[in-house]
Design a protein around this motif. Structure first.
Motif, PDB file in Angstrom:
ATOM      1  N   PRO A 293       0.943  -4.426  13.810  1.00  0.00           N
ATOM      2  CA  PRO A 293       0.438  -3.451  14.723  1.00  0.00           C
ATOM      3  C   PRO A 293      -0.209  -3.907  15.836  1.00  0.00           C
ATOM      4  O   PRO A 293      -1.361  -3.511  16.143  1.00  0.00           O
TER       5      PRO A 293
ATOM      6  N   ALA B  77       6.631  -4.629   4.882  1.00  0.00           N
ATOM      7  CA  ALA B  77       6.339  -3.209   5.504  1.00  0.00           C
ATOM      8  C   ALA B  77       4.789  -3.074   5.023  1.00  0.00           C
ATOM      9  O   ALA B  77       4.577  -2.510   3.891  1.00  0.00           O
ATOM     10  N   GLY B  78       4.141  -3.369   5.688  1.00  0.00           N
ATOM     11  CA  GLY B  78       2.658  -3.244   5.286  1.00  0.00           C
ATOM     12  C   GLY B  78       2.382  -4.048   4.025  1.00  0.00           C
ATOM     13  O   GLY B  78       1.516  -3.789   3.062  1.00  0.00           O
TER      14      GLY B  78
ATOM     15  N   ILE C  26       6.622  -6.068  10.481  1.00  0.00           N
ATOM     16  CA  ILE C  26       6.049  -5.327  11.532  1.00  0.00           C
ATOM     17  C   ILE C  26       4.641  -5.617  11.587  1.00  0.00           C
ATOM     18  O   ILE C  26       4.008  -5.354  10.653  1.00  0.00           O
TER      19      ILE C  26
ATOM     20  N   MET D  90       0.410  -6.868   2.922  1.00  0.00           N
ATOM     21  CA  MET D  90      -0.848  -7.575   3.315  1.00  0.00           C
ATOM     22  C   MET D  90      -1.012  -9.095   2.695  1.00  0.00           C
ATOM     23  O   MET D  90      -2.048  -9.162   1.865  1.00  0.00           O
TER      24      MET D  90
ATOM     25  N   GLU E 181       5.646   2.786  14.969  1.00  0.00           N
ATOM     26  CA  GLU E 181       6.197   1.900  13.964  1.00  0.00           C
ATOM     27  C   GLU E 181       7.230   2.584  13.184  1.00  0.00           C
ATOM     28  O   GLU E 181       8.527   1.716  13.027  1.00  0.00           O
TER      29      GLU E 181
ATOM     30  N   LEU F 173       1.205   4.184  14.366  1.00  0.00           N
ATOM     31  CA  LEU F 173       2.268   4.115  13.252  1.00  0.00           C
ATOM     32  C   LEU F 173       3.229   5.002  13.310  1.00  0.00           C
ATOM     33  O   LEU F 173       4.402   4.787  12.933  1.00  0.00           O
TER      34      LEU F 173
ATOM     35  N   GLY G  45       0.800  -1.198  -0.078  1.00  0.00           N
ATOM     36  CA  GLY G  45       0.034  -0.155  -0.087  1.00  0.00           C
ATOM     37  C   GLY G  45       0.796   1.149  -0.118  1.00  0.00           C
ATOM     38  O   GLY G  45       1.710   1.279  -0.760  1.00  0.00           O
ATOM     39  N   GLY G  46       0.481   1.972   0.863  1.00  0.00           N
ATOM     40  CA  GLY G  46       1.189   3.340   0.893  1.00  0.00           C
ATOM     41  C   GLY G  46       2.723   3.484   1.192  1.00  0.00           C
ATOM     42  O   GLY G  46       3.555   4.236   0.874  1.00  0.00           O
ATOM     43  N   GLY G  47       3.181   2.394   1.783  1.00  0.00           N
ATOM     44  CA  GLY G  47       4.596   2.424   2.168  1.00  0.00           C
ATOM     45  C   GLY G  47       5.131   3.156   3.006  1.00  0.00           C
ATOM     46  O   GLY G  47       6.313   3.579   2.938  1.00  0.00           O
ATOM     47  N   SER G  48       4.288   3.696   4.005  1.00  0.00           N
ATOM     48  CA  SER G  48       4.929   4.585   4.997  1.00  0.00           C
ATOM     49  C   SER G  48       6.266   4.097   5.703  1.00  0.00           C
ATOM     50  O   SER G  48       7.105   4.806   6.222  1.00  0.00           O
ATOM     51  N   ASN G  49       5.848   2.609   6.417  1.00  0.00           N
ATOM     52  CA  ASN G  49       7.123   1.782   6.854  1.00  0.00           C
ATOM     53  C   ASN G  49       8.266   1.840   6.109  1.00  0.00           C
ATOM     54  O   ASN G  49       9.562   2.077   6.480  1.00  0.00           O
ATOM     55  N   MET G  50       8.082   1.630   4.650  1.00  0.00           N
ATOM     56  CA  MET G  50       9.085   1.235   3.546  1.00  0.00           C
ATOM     57  C   MET G  50       9.873   2.601   3.575  1.00  0.00           C
ATOM     58  O   MET G  50      11.050   2.691   3.665  1.00  0.00           O
TER      59      MET G  50
HETATM   60  C1  GRF Z   1       0.806  -0.152   9.165  1.00  0.00           C
HETATM   61  O1  GRF Z   1      -0.134  -0.066  10.296  1.00  0.00           O
HETATM   62  C2  GRF Z   1       1.676  -1.615   9.346  1.00  0.00           C
HETATM   63  O2  GRF Z   1       1.698  -2.109  10.629  1.00  0.00           O
HETATM   64  C3  GRF Z   1       0.427  -2.556   8.590  1.00  0.00           C
HETATM   65  O3  GRF Z   1       0.149  -1.831   7.641  1.00  0.00           O
HETATM   66  C4  GRF Z   1      -0.056  -0.559   7.898  1.00  0.00           C
HETATM   67  C5  GRF Z   1       0.234   0.460   6.773  1.00  0.00           C
HETATM   68  O4  GRF Z   1       1.840   0.251   6.804  1.00  0.00           O
HETATM   69  N1  GRF Z   1       1.296  -3.880   8.379  1.00  0.00           N
HETATM   70  P1  GRF Z   1       2.439   1.334   5.406  1.00  0.00           P
HETATM   71  O5  GRF Z   1       2.051   2.480   5.617  1.00  0.00           O
HETATM   72  O6  GRF Z   1       1.945   0.656   4.170  1.00  0.00           O
HETATM   73  O7  GRF Z   1       3.838   1.006   5.638  1.00  0.00           O
END
Ligand code: GRF
Length: 199
Positions: free
Chosen positions: A114, A91-92, A112, A94, A178, A175, A13-18
């Motif tokens: 949540p 990282a996100g 990771i 799914m 995270e 988040l 998805g958005g990849g904020s953790n990436m």
């Molecule tokens: C985050 O809450 C992570 O813990 C879960 O997906 C969510 C979005 O992650 N696995 P990201 O913004 O795509 O990294």
């Protein structure tokens, strides 16, 4: 500095953790790792463009074009073998990965999640914690093994649950943690430290 460890990051998805992992690596010449690939199972994941903006190679293994989980994982493994990562960070991401994947990359995969594992494996973690009346929630970075959200926990960050919290307000505070926890654990893991980090 010795050769950097090669890090692949898997997103959906958005990849904020990436982004926090990549920016931590790219922003510090002394960081032990370097991002070599951002790969998504979803063709239009917003995180792909963000990775490209950072100059990181990206790839899509579209889950829609694979008949089975094993076929998808075989394509995923082929793509990853090309990138030859030392560590793979989910990282996100799914998707539940089959033993085909986990066994091919045993010991090299982090994720990771949540929640404060072992509580609330799976989905809807924040709603479940609120529903249970828990005093706190949080996130965990763990090594990926064959069981879902089962592997050894390498780090956790804790967040108080407020009386008026919704799953959304709680998720937004988790988040933030995270984004602090995952880069810190990755640095330690790349340095061979699998001790538990509590933020
Ligand atoms: C985050 O809450 C992570 O813990 C879960 O997906 C969510 C979005 O992650 N696995 P990201 O913004 O795509 O990294």
């Amino acid at each position: 500095m010795a050769d950097k460890k090669r890090v692949a990051v898997l997103i959906s998805g958005g990849g904020s953790n990436m982004m926090t992992l990549a920016q931590d690596m790219l922003g510090d010449p002394s960081h032990p790792g370097t991002p070599v690939l951002v790969l998504s199972n979803i063709a239009d994941a917003d995180g792909l463009a963000k990775a490209q903006d950072l100059g990181i190679a990206t790839q899509v293994i579209d889950q829609k074009s694979h008949a089975s989980r094993e076929e998808f994982d075989a394509s995923l493994n082929d793509a990853l073998r090309q990138a030859a990562p030392d560590v793979i960070c989910l990282a996100g991401f799914m998707r539940i990965l089959s033993p085909v994947f986990v066994n091919a990359w045993d010991g090299k995969v982090l994720n990771i999640h949540p929640s404060l594992l072992p509580k609330y494996k799976g989905l809807h973690t924040h709603a479940r914690a609120i529903e249970a009346g828990d005093p706190e929630a949080g996130c965990s970075v763990h090594r990926v093994t064959a069981g879902l959200d089962e592997g050894p926990v390498l780090g956790q960050a804790h967040v108080d649950i407020e009386p008026d919290d919704t799953p959304e307000t709680l998720a937004s505070r988790v988040l933030v943690q995270e984004h602090l926890l995952y880069p810190a654990v990755l640095r330690r893991f790349l340095g061979g430290n699998e001790g538990h980090l509590r933020l």
